[in-house]
Structures are given as structure tokens and as C-alpha cells.
Design an enzyme around this catalytic site. Structure first.
Site, mmCIF file in Angstrom:
data_model
loop_
_atom_site.group_PDB
_atom_site.id
_atom_site.type_symbol
_atom_site.label_atom_id
_atom_site.label_comp_id
_atom_site.label_asym_id
_atom_site.label_seq_id
_atom_site.Cartn_x
_atom_site.Cartn_y
_atom_site.Cartn_z
ATOM 1 N N GLU A 7 0.866 -1.195 0.000
ATOM 2 C CA GLU A 7 0.000 0.000 0.000
ATOM 3 C C GLU A 7 0.889 1.228 0.000
ATOM 4 O O GLU A 7 0.994 1.939 0.993
ATOM 5 C CB GLU A 7 -0.949 0.031 1.204
ATOM 6 C CG GLU A 7 -1.988 1.145 1.089
ATOM 7 C CD GLU A 7 -2.869 1.300 2.324
ATOM 8 O OE1 GLU A 7 -3.186 2.458 2.665
ATOM 9 O OE2 GLU A 7 -3.236 0.285 2.930
ATOM 10 N N HIS A 9 1.864 4.647 -1.766
ATOM 11 C CA HIS A 9 1.275 5.658 -2.633
ATOM 12 C C HIS A 9 2.332 6.497 -3.341
ATOM 13 O O HIS A 9 3.436 6.707 -2.840
ATOM 14 C CB HIS A 9 0.350 6.554 -1.830
ATOM 15 C CG HIS A 9 -0.770 5.807 -1.178
ATOM 16 N ND1 HIS A 9 -1.642 5.035 -1.902
ATOM 17 C CD2 HIS A 9 -1.149 5.685 0.120
ATOM 18 C CE1 HIS A 9 -2.517 4.474 -1.071
ATOM 19 N NE2 HIS A 9 -2.231 4.857 0.145
ATOM 20 N N HIS A 168 -9.456 1.007 -0.678
ATOM 21 C CA HIS A 168 -8.732 1.971 0.157
ATOM 22 C C HIS A 168 -9.703 2.965 0.778
ATOM 23 O O HIS A 168 -10.663 3.385 0.142
ATOM 24 C CB HIS A 168 -7.701 2.719 -0.683
ATOM 25 C CG HIS A 168 -6.745 3.518 0.128
ATOM 26 N ND1 HIS A 168 -7.054 4.765 0.635
ATOM 27 C CD2 HIS A 168 -5.489 3.236 0.548
ATOM 28 C CE1 HIS A 168 -6.026 5.219 1.324
ATOM 29 N NE2 HIS A 168 -5.062 4.318 1.289
ATOM 30 N N ASP A 293 2.065 1.900 4.020
ATOM 31 C CA ASP A 293 1.208 3.075 3.842
ATOM 32 C C ASP A 293 2.075 4.315 3.615
ATOM 33 O O ASP A 293 1.859 5.369 4.201
ATOM 34 C CB ASP A 293 0.262 3.286 5.019
ATOM 35 C CG ASP A 293 -0.954 4.133 4.655
ATOM 36 O OD1 ASP A 293 -1.007 4.646 3.524
ATOM 37 O OD2 ASP A 293 -1.849 4.293 5.499
#
Length: 331
Positions: A7, A9, A168, A293
Site C-alpha cells: 500500500e 502511494h 482503500h 502506507d
């Protein structure tokens, strides 16, 4: 041990220049004002767009691979006429990045659920010619959820093309009660929203219609593993007690059986051995993947947690890379 984080980004300068100039659909203005504020400062923006720096950071930590995804909430707050081409352009850029760094980056495409037919076509493209690893949906689109009939083409394409859907969080669709005290964001609103979306998929019968669908939840399941026993208990009570709940479909399985069959979860943002232990007992190591994250959590702390958590060697291997390889089709 191979370490894959799932995850993670990112964005591109081209995407941010276009997206920050677009009108936002009514109701999403507050969230997008916040996200544009987050994406503009030089430090965080650099962490989103500077992938060479990220590779150096991964090397220093002993992290082998990152499965990249567009910074939330993707293209879902924009009118369909803008969102569809913007998603295609981003996915082309993401595929180029993945091809340029084989074995270091994977990719989750973005699509525009505002146009479910176009989203279905894009799923076929990203899982076929572009060779990406799945898609990321940023929960609701204009207050609508994937269990609703209009999104059937998207789900059919995801199932047919074996595209995992990473569900998400974003700010809740029912925003009024969350507006105060910072509640819309990751402190509470995000997990409430993503957990609601997942429960709608389970209780609506969507997973009877699409039994081959794989849905991924971050943050060790958005609270659902904690509630599985009660969810099953209350579902059983409601189905045998007239008037005990609003109408719900009769399901082929119990809610927890769908959760264990159709869902995988990730560790993103939950570096807590007690919560991880609960998740292991609820779904098993072959349904749990490591995630950081990035750039919102500390990569060093996340990798240290994976290495130091009280796990067996097999559990650590599964969470560290084996489950991600299976779920996302990573060689």
C-alpha cells in the site's frame, strides 16, 4: 527474507498538475481541499513523485519491492469526463515505471467508477497489455458503493481478469457527523468508511454473484476481524427473527466465511503485535500482507515491526512476501 510492501502511494507531477486544476463533484470539496493541501508542500510532494529517492530508501531498509498506487482518493472526486482519461494517463505512466524497475515496483491501477463500463475496459487493459497487478478503489464514488447494480460491469471485469481490488479508505460519504475534531481522516473516518464498504459487499450478496472476486483491506482489516464473531452471531439472529433487522439477502455463507474466502488484509499503519495476533487467528497468515502506507507512515518502523514481531518463520515469510506474490501475481 524478501520484503514486499503493498500500500505504497505515489503520484506524478503530470497527474498533480492536471488533477489540481479540475472541478470536484459536489460533496467532495472538503476532502479534496485537504488532499490538495497535503500534496502541495515540497517535502511530502517529493516523497510522492521522487521514485529514485524511494528506491534508495528501500535499499537502506532492506525492502525489496513496493506495489505502487495513486495517492488517495484517486480520480473518484472528478466528473467522469475528466476522470476516465486521467486514469488512463496515470496508468500508462505507472506501467512505464514498473517496466523501468522490474522486480522493484509493482502497480495497482486506478479506474473511474463514475463510468463503470469505461472502468471495466480499463481493468482489461491494465491487467492485459499494461501488465499491472490489480486496481485500487478509493471506497465510495459520489456516495455510491460497489455492491450497487450500476457497478456490476466493473466487478465482472475484475473477477474475469483476476484483478484484486484494493479497497482503500477515503473520507466518509456521510460526512456530517465526522466534520468536527479531525474525524473524517485516518484517525477514525477512513476505517469506518472502508469497513462499511466491505460489509456492504458481504451482506448484499455481491460475493455470491462474484465468488472469484478478491478484495484487499488495509489497516489489518479496517476493524472487521475484531467483530467477525459478533457479525456472524447477529446475522444469524436477524435471519431467524422476523423484524430484527432491515431487509437483507439470504447468503450462501456466513459473513465470516466470505471474509476468509474473498478478502486479504494488510498491515498498513498497524504496527501492533496484539492486533496482528488477532488478525492471524481470524484469517491466517496466507491472508495477510505487509504494507507501510507510504508516505504517511514511517517505513523504518514498519520494516522493523515485520522483522521483530513475534511470528513463526512461516508466518513472517507469508506476510513478508508470499501472500502478496499470490494475491497480486508477483513473480
Amino acid at each position: 527474507m524478501r520484503v514486499i510492501a503493498v500500500e505504497e502511494h505515489m503520484s506524478t507531477e503530470a497527474f498533480l498538475r492536471v488533477a489540481h486544476g479540475l472541478d470536484v463533484v459536489p460533496g467532495d470539496e472538503t476532502e479534496m481541499d485537504l488532499m490538495r493541501t497535503v500534496e502541495n508542500p515540497r517535502g511530502l510532494r517529493a516523497r510522492l513523485v521522487d521514485l529514485d529517492s524511494r528506491l534508495r530508501e528501500m535499499d537502506a531498509l532492506g525492502q525489496d519491492m513496493a506495489v505502487l498506487s495513486l495517492n488517495p482518493p484517486g480520480v473518484q472526486p472528478y466528473p467522469a469526463a475528466d476522470a476516465v482519461p486521467l486514469a488512463r494517463e496515470f496508468n500508462d505512466a505507472l506501467a512505464t515505471i514498473v517496466r523501468r524497475h522490474p522486480g522493484r515496483f509493482g502497480g495497482l491501477a486506478t479506474v473511474a467508477p463514475q463510468d463503470p463500463v469505461a472502468a471495466a475496459a480499463e481493468i482489461e487493459r491494465v491487467m492485459g497489455p499494461l501488465g499491472l497487478n490489480g486496481i485500487m478503489i478509493y471506497s465510495h464514488t459520489g456516495g455510491r458503493y460497489l455492491d450497487e447494480p450500476e457497478f456490476a460491469p466493473l466487478l465482472e471485469a475484475a473477477e474475469a481478469n483476476r484483478a484484486p481490488i484494493y479497497l482503500h479508505p477515503r473520507a466518509p460519504s456521510m460526512l456530517a457527523a465526522y466534520r468536527d475534531y479531525g474525524l473524517p481522516g485516518a484517525i477514525w473516518g477512513y476505517q469506518a468508511e472502508a469497513g462499511l464498504h466491505a460489509m456492504r459487499l458481504i451482506l448484499s450478496g455481491t460475493l455470491d454473484r462474484h465468488p472469484g472476486l478478491t478484495v484487499v483491506l488495509g489497516h489489518l482489516g479496517e476493524g472487521i476481524p475484531y467483530w467477525l464473531r459478533r457479525i456472524d452471531n447477529r446475522y444469524a439472529f436477524a435471519t431467524r427473527t422476523t423484524g430484527a433487522a432491515t431487509p437483507m439477502p439470504r447468503l450462501s455463507l456466513t459473513p465470516s466465511e466470505y471474509f476468509r474466502r474473498n478478502f486479504a488484509i494488510t498491515t498498513s499503519g498497524i504496527d501492533d503485535p496484539d492486533v496482528l495476533g488477532l488478525a492471524l487467528r481470524a484469517v491466517g497468515e496466507d491472508r495477510i500482507m505487509f504494507a507501510i502506507d507510504y508516505p504517511y507512515e514511517d517505513p523504518a518502523a514498519a520494516v522493523a515491526f515485520l522483522r521483530d514481531a513475534p511470528l513463526t518463520d512461516d508466518q513472517r515469510t507469508a506476510i513478508g512476501h508470499r501472500t502478496a506474490e499470490r494475491v497480486f501475481g508477483i513473480a
